[in-house]
Design an enzyme around this catalytic site. Sequence first.
Site, PDB file in Angstrom:
ATOM      1  CE1 TYR A  57      -3.135  -2.950   0.177  1.00 36.37           C
ATOM      2  CE2 TYR A  57      -3.572  -2.464   2.475  1.00 36.37           C
ATOM      3  CZ  TYR A  57      -3.798  -3.220   1.349  1.00 36.37           C
ATOM      4  OH  TYR A  57      -4.709  -4.255   1.399  1.00 36.37           O
ATOM      5  NE  ARG A 281      -8.816   8.777   0.012  1.00 37.46           N
ATOM      6  CZ  ARG A 281      -8.498   8.731  -1.266  1.00 37.46           C
ATOM      7  NH1 ARG A 281      -7.232   8.800  -1.626  1.00 37.46           N
ATOM      8  NH2 ARG A 281      -9.432   8.601  -2.186  1.00 37.46           N
TER       9      ARG A 281
END
Length: 334
Positions: A57, A281
């Site tokens: 990621y 996020r």
Amino acid sequence: METIDITGLPLPVSRVGLGTWAIGGWMWGGSDDNRAIRTIQAAVDQGITLIDTAPVYGFGRSEELVGRALEADGRRDRAIIATKCGLEWRDGKVYRNSSPRRIRQEVEDSLRRLRTDRIDLYQVHWPDPTVPIQETAATLRQLRREGKIHAIGVSNYTVEQMKVFRDIAPIHTVQPPYNLFERAAEDEILPYAVDHGIAVLAYGALCRGLLAGSITATTKFAGDDLRRTDPKFHQPRLNQYLAAVTAFDRFARKRFGKPVIALAVRWILDRGKTVALWGARRPEQLEPVVDVMGWSIDNEGMQEIERILVETVKDPIGPEFMAPPQTSDMRAVA
Ligand code: NAP
């Protein structure tokens, strides 16, 4: 926060885990470091104990941000770090590699990036057909004996692959794609997990944001955001999925007084010994987690959900587009 116990893990596991793929930025059109750190800290502060990440990621960035976020104010001791192994990258191209040598290297890299001396849950990210599963399993078993990892998980494995793995090492968790729109795991993986006491970490709980309820037919995605190529986000299918989301939202508000995002995640929690991995996020994206806790969907509600799905999504498609290539074929993505 509702929790479950998973063998080998030091803390009760919150039934919503934070997914940190988007935090890495790669395949999500970029992300902001400070906001990402605040998101991880907000998750732990609201009782989310499971933080799911992976080396791939953002090519190390997500793990680094998780490490930085948890370092402050003793949060490391309130969190379960779940990371992964078995994907390698070269020049931005990702492929599978679950060889013992690769995993040995990865575990050290992950411990360093995560600023910790132990990985609570170590998961094989994708099966690698070029490496015998027994070798991968034996490597994780050995890492566990050495105390570098505490519990073992697999992701994107079939039941057949899990059986081979379990002859060598225990599996504590399995991580398949699982949400209201992506249900292949129900055929074999969920029943196998129930039979063998394996917890299911459902990934893509919001179907990459579709089930959050704020995406419309005109939403634009920037840069390398995977939703630009995700077949669910292309017409005419997109309208079918959006019609389902609208109907779910109407039903959830009327029947339970909750928005669609809470219905979608509650649905996962009501399917067994499951944890929903919720990708976020920005800290405010986690505010609706509280709406998921403390209620459940009754049989009648489950039936209505099925009815809505059949009525709206006439041409369903799965998440297969996300599968990374094998070593010999380095074309695609992870
Ligand atoms: P997801 O959880 O289905 O969706 C995440 C996206 O939903 C977010 O990035 C955000 O999009 C949107 N969202 C989140 N909260 C929201 C809110 N309150 N309101 C509106 N939109 C909201 O997708 P995912 O991140 O792919 O899956 C979750 C986790 O599962 C990953 O982070 C990763 O840890 C794991 N995963 C594992 C695998 C595997 O192969 N093992 C594969 C995929 C995912 P925007 O930020 O664009 O608004």
